[in-house]
Motif scaffolding. Structure first.
Motif: not given
Length: 282
Positions: A67, A73, A224, A248
C-alpha cells in the motif's frame, strides 16, 4: 509523497536485501547441505529454510508495504486489496510446503517433532498467519462485514501483521542457530567455519531487511493518501469514510481541518477586497 527519495532508497535496499537473502539460502543448501529434493533426506529438509525465507519473510514483507508504493496510489483500493491478499496467500502456500518438508524429513529419519522453541514458535506463527489471512479476507475483502466492524478491527489487523512479521524473523534466526549447532560437528560451530559465517551473514541480511520494511511501514508520511473523496463506496455499496483506510490514509480530521482553514482564508481575502472596493468609491 513527502520524502519520496528516502522512500525509494529504503525500498530499493529492502528489495536487494530480500533477493540476497533468498540467494544466500539457495547457495547455503546447494554448496553445503546437499541441495534440494523430495526423498525424505536432507535435500527435502532444505526446502524448509529456502521456502520460509522466500515466503514467510520476503514475500510477506513486500505484501505488508504494498500500500505504501506511491505508483499504486492511482489504482483502486479494491485492486490493492486483492494484490495485498494475493501476496499473503502465496506466502502461506510456501509456508505450508516448507512445514510438510520438515515434518516429512523428521518422520523419515525418526527425529522427534515439536521439541524445540523454534518449532513451537514457528508452528504457532504459521497458524496465526493463516488466521490473519482468513480474517482479512472475511472482513476486508469480501463484501459482508459492516463498516463499523471493519473500522473497529483495523488496529488489530495492522498490529497482528506487524507482530507476526517481526516474530517470524526472530524465529528464523533461532532456526539458523539450531541447525548450525546440530549440523556442524567437525569443525564445530564455535570455531566459526565458513558455513557458519555464511549463515550468520544470511541472518544479518534478514534482520536488516525486516528493519527496513518495518521502518517504511511505520512512517506516517509514507501512508497512502486519502481518496479523492472522503466518502468512498464499499463493496456492499455503503458509504465508507476515511476510518476504514486507517492503515493507508491520513486522518480524516486533518482533511476537514485543512478545508475549514482554506475556507476561512478565502473569506478573509474576500472581505479585504470588498473593503478596498468601498474605499475606492468613497
Amino acid at each position: 509523497m513527502e520524502g519520496y527519495r528516502s522512500f525509494l532508497c529504503f525500498l530499493a535496499c529492502s528489495l536487494v536485501l530480500g533477493f540476497l537473502a533468498v540467494l544466500f539460502a539457495l547457495v547455503w543448501v546447494f554448496h553445503w547441505r546437499e541441495g534440494l529434493g523430495w526423498d525424505g533426506g536432507l535435500a527435502e529438509f532444505n526446502w524448509h529454510p529456502v521456502l520460509m525465507i522466500a515466503g514467510f519473510i520476503f514475500i510477506q514483507g513486500i505484501a505488508i508495504i504494498v500500500y505504501r508504493l506511491p505508483w499504486t496510489w492511482k489504482c483502486s483500493k479494491l485492486l490493492m486489496k486483492f494484490i495485498h491478499a494475493g501476496l499473503h496467500c502465496i506466502a502461506m502456500i510456501l509456508v505450508v510446503v516448507s512445514l510438510v518438508a520438515v515434518f516429512d524429513f523428521h518422520n523419515a529419519k525418526s527425529i522427534p517433532n515439536m521439541y524445540s522453541l523454534h518449532s513451537w514458535v514457528g508452528l504457532t506463527l504459521a497458524i496465526l498467519y493463516a488466521m490473519q489471512i482468513l480474517f482479512g479476507l472475511l472482513v476486508y475483502l469480501l463484501p459482508f462485514a459492516p463498516l463499523s466492524l471493519r473500522t473497529s478491527l483495523m488496529p488489530l489487523h495492522v498490529y497482528s501483521g506487524i507482530l507476526i512479521f517481526g516474530t517470524v524473523i526472530a524465529t528464523a534466526l533461532m532456526g539458523f542457530t539450531e541447525k548450525l549447532i546440530f549440523a556442524l560437528k567437525s569443525p564445530a560451530y564455535s570455531t566459526s567455519p565458513p558455513e557458519a559465517i555464511f549463515v550468520n551473514t544470511l541472518g544479518v541480511l534478514i534482520l536488516i531487511f525486516g528493519a527496513f520494511v518495518l521502518w517504511m511501514l511505520t512512517r506516517p508520511r509514507w501512508k497512502r493518501p486519502p481518496e479523492a473523496s472522503s466518502k468512498l463506496q464499499s463493496p456492499t455499496g455503503e458509504a465508507t469514510d476515511c476510518a476504514e483506510n486507517e492503515s493507508t490514509a491520513t486522518d480524516c480530521s486533518n482533511t476537514d481541518k485543512t478545508d475549514v482553514e482554506y475556507n476561512s482564508e478565502a473569506a478573509a481575502r474576500r472581505r479585504k477586497l470588498d473593503e478596498a472596493g468601498q474605499r475606492s468609491t468613497m
